[in-house]
Design a protein around this motif. Sequence first.
Motif, PDB file in Angstrom:
ATOM      1  N   ASP A  66      61.971   6.619  24.286  1.00  0.00           N
ATOM      2  CA  ASP A  66      61.338   7.891  24.649  1.00  0.00           C
ATOM      3  C   ASP A  66      60.989   8.693  23.398  1.00  0.00           C
ATOM      4  O   ASP A  66      61.816   9.446  22.875  1.00  0.00           O
ATOM      5  N   TYR A  67      59.765   8.536  22.900  1.00  0.00           N
ATOM      6  CA  TYR A  67      59.364   9.289  21.715  1.00  0.00           C
ATOM      7  C   TYR A  67      57.854   9.513  21.704  1.00  0.00           C
ATOM      8  O   TYR A  67      57.090   8.814  22.376  1.00  0.00           O
ATOM      9  N   GLU A  68      57.452  10.507  20.930  1.00  0.00           N
ATOM     10  CA  GLU A  68      56.048  10.800  20.707  1.00  0.00           C
ATOM     11  C   GLU A  68      55.783  10.897  19.213  1.00  0.00           C
ATOM     12  O   GLU A  68      56.699  11.104  18.422  1.00  0.00           O
ATOM     13  N   ILE A  69      54.519  10.741  18.832  1.00  0.00           N
ATOM     14  CA  ILE A  69      54.109  10.874  17.435  1.00  0.00           C
ATOM     15  C   ILE A  69      53.079  11.990  17.353  1.00  0.00           C
ATOM     16  O   ILE A  69      52.070  11.963  18.077  1.00  0.00           O
ATOM     17  N   ILE A  70      53.319  12.966  16.503  1.00  0.00           N
ATOM     18  CA  ILE A  70      52.361  14.045  16.292  1.00  0.00           C
ATOM     19  C   ILE A  70      51.860  13.959  14.858  1.00  0.00           C
ATOM     20  O   ILE A  70      52.622  14.173  13.906  1.00  0.00           O
ATOM     21  N   LEU A  71      50.591  13.611  14.704  1.00  0.00           N
ATOM     22  CA  LEU A  71      49.981  13.572  13.378  1.00  0.00           C
ATOM     23  C   LEU A  71      49.230  14.880  13.158  1.00  0.00           C
ATOM     24  O   LEU A  71      48.313  15.216  13.906  1.00  0.00           O
ATOM     25  N   VAL A  72      49.616  15.605  12.125  1.00  0.00           N
ATOM     26  CA  VAL A  72      48.957  16.864  11.799  1.00  0.00           C
ATOM     27  C   VAL A  72      48.018  16.625  10.623  1.00  0.00           C
ATOM     28  O   VAL A  72      48.457  16.377   9.497  1.00  0.00           O
ATOM     29  N   ASP A  73      46.730  16.667  10.895  1.00  0.00           N
ATOM     30  CA  ASP A  73      45.703  16.462   9.866  1.00  0.00           C
ATOM     31  C   ASP A  73      45.428  17.806   9.198  1.00  0.00           C
ATOM     32  O   ASP A  73      44.761  18.670   9.755  1.00  0.00           O
ATOM     33  N   ASP A  74      45.944  17.953   7.993  1.00  0.00           N
ATOM     34  CA  ASP A  74      45.868  19.230   7.295  1.00  0.00           C
ATOM     35  C   ASP A  74      44.611  19.300   6.422  1.00  0.00           C
ATOM     36  O   ASP A  74      44.636  18.963   5.245  1.00  0.00           O
ATOM     37  N   ARG A  75      43.505  19.675   7.020  1.00  0.00           N
ATOM     38  CA  ARG A  75      42.250  19.945   6.299  1.00  0.00           C
ATOM     39  C   ARG A  75      41.743  18.751   5.483  1.00  0.00           C
ATOM     40  O   ARG A  75      41.167  18.912   4.403  1.00  0.00           O
ATOM     41  N   SER A  76      41.927  17.544   5.992  1.00  0.00           N
ATOM     42  CA  SER A  76      41.451  16.362   5.272  1.00  0.00           C
ATOM     43  C   SER A  76      39.937  16.366   5.164  1.00  0.00           C
ATOM     44  O   SER A  76      39.223  16.748   6.100  1.00  0.00           O
ATOM     45  N   THR A  77      39.449  15.916   4.012  1.00  0.00           N
ATOM     46  CA  THR A  77      38.003  15.813   3.795  1.00  0.00           C
ATOM     47  C   THR A  77      37.556  14.357   3.703  1.00  0.00           C
ATOM     48  O   THR A  77      36.393  14.091   3.423  1.00  0.00           O
ATOM     49  N   ASP A  78      38.487  13.429   3.939  1.00  0.00           N
ATOM     50  CA  ASP A  78      38.133  12.009   3.930  1.00  0.00           C
ATOM     51  C   ASP A  78      38.191  11.476   5.364  1.00  0.00           C
ATOM     52  O   ASP A  78      38.008  12.223   6.316  1.00  0.00           O
ATOM     53  N   GLN A  79      38.475  10.192   5.533  1.00  0.00           N
ATOM     54  CA  GLN A  79      38.448   9.552   6.856  1.00  0.00           C
ATOM     55  C   GLN A  79      39.811   9.536   7.550  1.00  0.00           C
ATOM     56  O   GLN A  79      39.993   8.799   8.522  1.00  0.00           O
ATOM     57  N   THR A  80      40.745  10.338   7.077  1.00  0.00           N
ATOM     58  CA  THR A  80      42.074  10.349   7.693  1.00  0.00           C
ATOM     59  C   THR A  80      42.004  10.618   9.193  1.00  0.00           C
ATOM     60  O   THR A  80      42.573   9.883  10.003  1.00  0.00           O
ATOM     61  N   GLY A  81      41.298  11.668   9.575  1.00  0.00           N
ATOM     62  CA  GLY A  81      41.193  12.028  10.983  1.00  0.00           C
ATOM     63  C   GLY A  81      40.465  10.980  11.798  1.00  0.00           C
ATOM     64  O   GLY A  81      40.859  10.663  12.928  1.00  0.00           O
ATOM     65  N   ALA A  82      39.409  10.410  11.247  1.00  0.00           N
ATOM     66  CA  ALA A  82      38.624   9.402  11.964  1.00  0.00           C
ATOM     67  C   ALA A  82      39.458   8.156  12.238  1.00  0.00           C
ATOM     68  O   ALA A  82      39.397   7.580  13.329  1.00  0.00           O
ATOM     69  N   ILE A  83      40.236   7.729  11.255  1.00  0.00           N
ATOM     70  CA  ILE A  83      41.083   6.551  11.438  1.00  0.00           C
ATOM     71  C   ILE A  83      42.132   6.815  12.508  1.00  0.00           C
ATOM     72  O   ILE A  83      42.402   5.967  13.362  1.00  0.00           O
ATOM     73  N   ALA A  84      42.718   7.999  12.480  1.00  0.00           N
ATOM     74  CA  ALA A  84      43.725   8.350  13.486  1.00  0.00           C
ATOM     75  C   ALA A  84      43.106   8.388  14.881  1.00  0.00           C
ATOM     76  O   ALA A  84      43.730   7.935  15.845  1.00  0.00           O
ATOM     77  N   ARG A  85      41.892   8.909  14.986  1.00  0.00           N
ATOM     78  CA  ARG A  85      41.230   8.955  16.303  1.00  0.00           C
ATOM     79  C   ARG A  85      40.919   7.557  16.813  1.00  0.00           C
ATOM     80  O   ARG A  85      40.950   7.305  18.024  1.00  0.00           O
ATOM     81  N   GLU A  86      40.637   6.637  15.917  1.00  0.00           N
ATOM     82  CA  GLU A  86      40.405   5.245  16.320  1.00  0.00           C
ATOM     83  C   GLU A  86      41.668   4.638  16.924  1.00  0.00           C
ATOM     84  O   GLU A  86      41.597   3.800  17.832  1.00  0.00           O
ATOM     85  N   MET A  87      42.821   5.056  16.426  1.00  0.00           N
ATOM     86  CA  MET A  87      44.084   4.498  16.882  1.00  0.00           C
ATOM     87  C   MET A  87      44.622   5.200  18.123  1.00  0.00           C
ATOM     88  O   MET A  87      45.509   4.682  18.797  1.00  0.00           O
ATOM     89  N   LYS A  88      44.094   6.383  18.434  1.00  0.00           N
ATOM     90  CA  LYS A  88      44.595   7.165  19.562  1.00  0.00           C
ATOM     91  C   LYS A  88      44.556   6.402  20.883  1.00  0.00           C
ATOM     92  O   LYS A  88      45.544   6.454  21.646  1.00  0.00           O
ATOM     93  N   PRO A  89      43.490   5.654  21.219  1.00  0.00           N
ATOM     94  CA  PRO A  89      43.481   4.930  22.492  1.00  0.00           C
ATOM     95  C   PRO A  89      44.510   3.815  22.584  1.00  0.00           C
ATOM     96  O   PRO A  89      44.797   3.326  23.673  1.00  0.00           O
ATOM     97  N   VAL A  90      45.077   3.400  21.443  1.00  0.00           N
ATOM     98  CA  VAL A  90      46.042   2.302  21.446  1.00  0.00           C
ATOM     99  C   VAL A  90      47.342   2.702  22.135  1.00  0.00           C
ATOM    100  O   VAL A  90      47.989   1.893  22.785  1.00  0.00           O
ATOM    101  N   SER A  91      47.723   3.956  22.012  1.00  0.00           N
ATOM    102  CA  SER A  91      48.990   4.398  22.585  1.00  0.00           C
ATOM    103  C   SER A  91      48.913   5.857  22.999  1.00  0.00           C
ATOM    104  O   SER A  91      48.404   6.701  22.266  1.00  0.00           O
TER     105      SER A  91
END
Length: 254
Positions: A66-91
């Motif tokens: 029983d756990y969750e993962i919270i990724l906080v994207d702190d003002r990234s200007t590269d592809q950090t957020g895009a990569i995380a969004r790609e992985m979001k549908p996985v789990s």
Amino acid sequence: MEILLEILMGVYCLQVIGVLIGNRMNRRKTAAGGEAPPLSIVVAARNEEKNIRSCLESLLHQDFEDYEIILVDDRSTDQTGAIAREMKPVSSRLTLLRLDQNRSGLTGKQNALHQGILRSKGEIILVMDSDCVALPSWASRMAQAIASGKDLVFGITRIRPIRSFWNKFEALELNFLFTIAVGLARWGFPGSCMGNNLAFRKESYLLVGGFPAMGRQLTEDFVLLQRFSQAGMRWTAESDTPTVTTKPSETFAQ
């Protein structure tokens, strides 16, 4: 110089002896663990496109139920957020939180972690850096240590992979720092800890005021440990086996 080297060697030997004795005491104190409550893993990331995928993949494959993962994207200007969004549908465990500004007066990492903690649902908070990778047993081991009656637990991190002489030197230094931190922890002294391998009760974090109460700090992990200790809360080191790895510096300047 010879006298100085002898003194340093003596101090080091005392630290090693302290760790060995402390480990035995710690095993007796925490052998009986309880059932771990639900937990939230909070990761702050800023411009970590090279590391975020491996970080999240390791967190999505924990052997905890029983756990969750919270990724906080702190003002990234590269592809950090895009990569995380790609992985979001996985789990469905993964939640993404984007911050576009920081007016808190805290460092970016302090603010990002605090916002993630406020958003979390778990009773136990685990914190890891976005350039790290966790073994599958990380969450369960840290949660068990908390469930055994602790308010805060810090674990050991190792540098991997090691490709050069300077990587070996860096790894040796980190191992030495953890030896000191664990040795002091076994005797009840909050000497140090690292925020890339940390767990604490959310209720306890809020009681001491969290990161906002300490103000802007570059060593927010160590200050948090101090605040827990000063408040009379229970804490320890989970040090039997390193469960988190971090990459070495790429250049000597780093």
